[in-house]
Design a protein around this motif. Structure first.
Motif, mmCIF file in Angstrom:
data_model
loop_
_atom_site.group_PDB
_atom_site.id
_atom_site.type_symbol
_atom_site.label_atom_id
_atom_site.label_comp_id
_atom_site.label_asym_id
_atom_site.label_seq_id
_atom_site.Cartn_x
_atom_site.Cartn_y
_atom_site.Cartn_z
ATOM 1 N N HIS A 192 0.836 -1.210 0.000
ATOM 2 C CA HIS A 192 0.000 0.000 0.000
ATOM 3 C C HIS A 192 0.872 1.263 0.000
ATOM 4 O O HIS A 192 0.577 2.233 -0.715
ATOM 5 C CB HIS A 192 -0.917 -0.032 1.223
ATOM 6 C CG HIS A 192 -1.873 1.112 1.307
ATOM 7 N ND1 HIS A 192 -2.816 1.367 0.346
ATOM 8 C CD2 HIS A 192 -2.022 2.079 2.259
ATOM 9 C CE1 HIS A 192 -3.523 2.435 0.690
ATOM 10 N NE2 HIS A 192 -3.061 2.878 1.842
ATOM 11 N N SER B 238 1.949 3.936 -4.276
ATOM 12 C CA SER B 238 1.073 5.109 -4.315
ATOM 13 C C SER B 238 1.290 5.956 -5.569
ATOM 14 O O SER B 238 0.462 6.811 -5.898
ATOM 15 C CB SER B 238 1.286 5.970 -3.060
ATOM 16 O OG SER B 238 2.632 6.397 -2.973
ATOM 17 N N GLY C 25 -2.394 1.298 -2.486
ATOM 18 C CA GLY C 25 -1.766 2.507 -2.989
ATOM 19 C C GLY C 25 -2.588 3.750 -2.810
ATOM 20 O O GLY C 25 -2.060 4.868 -2.946
ATOM 21 N N HIS C 26 -3.899 3.610 -2.481
ATOM 22 C CA HIS C 26 -4.751 4.801 -2.430
ATOM 23 C C HIS C 26 -5.731 4.812 -1.264
ATOM 24 O O HIS C 26 -5.828 5.814 -0.560
ATOM 25 C CB HIS C 26 -5.513 4.959 -3.752
ATOM 26 C CG HIS C 26 -4.629 5.317 -4.898
ATOM 27 N ND1 HIS C 26 -4.197 6.599 -5.147
ATOM 28 C CD2 HIS C 26 -4.053 4.540 -5.848
ATOM 29 C CE1 HIS C 26 -3.400 6.610 -6.209
ATOM 30 N NE2 HIS C 26 -3.300 5.368 -6.648
#
Length: 344
Positions: free
Chosen positions: A221, A225, A272-273
């Motif tokens: 994660h 990003s 990532g978001h």
């Protein structure tokens, strides 16, 4: 070349899928596989053998199959690179697949040398077929003189949405001590940007020494990003336990040959978001079960009992069969399959 650890999962590079809808597909498959072998440094003779196997598999699909396709990809185990070929079809199937691979046997009035040549020229090969449902054949070819002992207890297969060359869904696996770690990532959307997001997830998975699925997903994660993001799930298999964590809609299941299937829990979010937190769950793993991870390009309506004996096959044959029958054409799709026990 020296030996490679038997259970080490290979790194995978997709060269492409060849749709076998006319006789010209054999030539396309021959060139794609042969060029890949030469890029890996195969001798001209061995590269020619790779091309023969690819052409024979494609020709077999053209003669006997419906909706046939051939996957061509590179496998890397340590410093050794090889070619893997997977042929899938929804044709009439074969009641006696081992016999059908013997030179001289044919169901179409031909010489019947194709599948025998595939078996003879490949370092490893196999297949699975159900009458009325189709056939999956797989072959792996390594450089002449390479020592690659055994096969890993895990495999995965991806296929792009119809009309795209790049698949946004990817699979990866690695060993950590006595544990097997398996990842499936589904980049948001389709095409090159989705593929780049999934590739970034795979790279981050290989780059970390973490071995707890929850910690790995949290690492992914943070690491991706800069991409459009992905759904991703990680399973850790060791002994009679699987630990699982995920963000988004990459499904995980524990499936037994008798039909019992237990879903594993992933949390909502986008790697990532968006994340409201990652949770890791532990599940008991029956001795004959397989662990299946797949993207949402694969329907959840598959059952192992529909394929008698499939769970005992090479995980690649399991993954290819499920991808063929449960994969949807309007989305990228990926299936990864691992056995319940990991060889020492």
């Amino acid at each position: 070349m020296g030996p490679v650890t038997a259970a080490a999962p290979p790194a995978v590079e997709e060269l492409g899928w060849v749709a076998v809808d006319d006789s010209g597909a054999a030539g396309i498959a021959r060139r794609l596989a042969g060029d890949g072998a030469r890029r890996l440094g195969f001798t001209e003779q061995r590269a020619g053998e790779v091309a023969i196997v690819a052409a024979e598999l494609a020709s077999n699909l053209h003669r006997h199959a419906d909706a046939g396709a051939l996957s061509v990809r590179i496998l890397r185990r340590g410093e050794i690179g090889g070619i893997e070929l997977v042929a899938v079809d929804s044709g009439p199937g074969m009641a006696d697949l081992p016999f059908s691979a013997v030179d001289g046997h044919s169901t179409a009035g031909t010489l019947g040398i194709g599948l025998g040549a595939v078996r003879r020229l490949s370092d490893s090969s196999g297949g699975f077929s159900v009458p009325g449902r189709g056939t999956v054949l797989a072959a792996r070819l390594w450089p002449a003189g390479a020592v690659v002992a055994g096969e890993p207890p895990v495999a995965g297969l991806s296929r792009p949405i119809t009309g795209e060359k790049v698949c946004g869904d990817r699979y990866a696996a690695r060993l950590h001590g006595g544990a097997l770690l398996v990842l499936v990532a589904d980049g948001l959307g389709h095409g090159a940007l989705a593929g780049a997001a999934a590739a970034a997830v795979v790279d981050a998975f290989h780059a970390t020494a973490l071995d707890a699925p929850g910690a790995i997903v949290e690492h992914l994660h943070r690491a991706v990003s800069h991409t459009r993001g992905a759904a991703a799930s990680v399973a850790r298999i060791e002994g009679g336990t699987v630990r699982f964590a995920g963000l988004g809609n990459v499904a995980g299941s524990i499936a037994s040959p008798g039909g019992e299937r237990r879903g594993m829990v992933a949390m909502p979010g986008i790697v990532g978001h968006q994340s409201r937190g990652v949770r890791e769950f532990a599940y008991d793993l029956p001795p004959e079960a397989v662990v299946v991870l797949h993207s949402d390009g694969v329907s959840d309506r598959w059952r192992l009992p529909d394929y008698p004996g499939l769970s005992r096959q090479d995980p690649l044959l399991v993954a290819a069969t499920l991808l063929r029958d449960a994969g949807v054409r309007r989305d990228d799709a990926c299936v990864a399959v691992a056995r319940a026990s990991v060889p020492g």
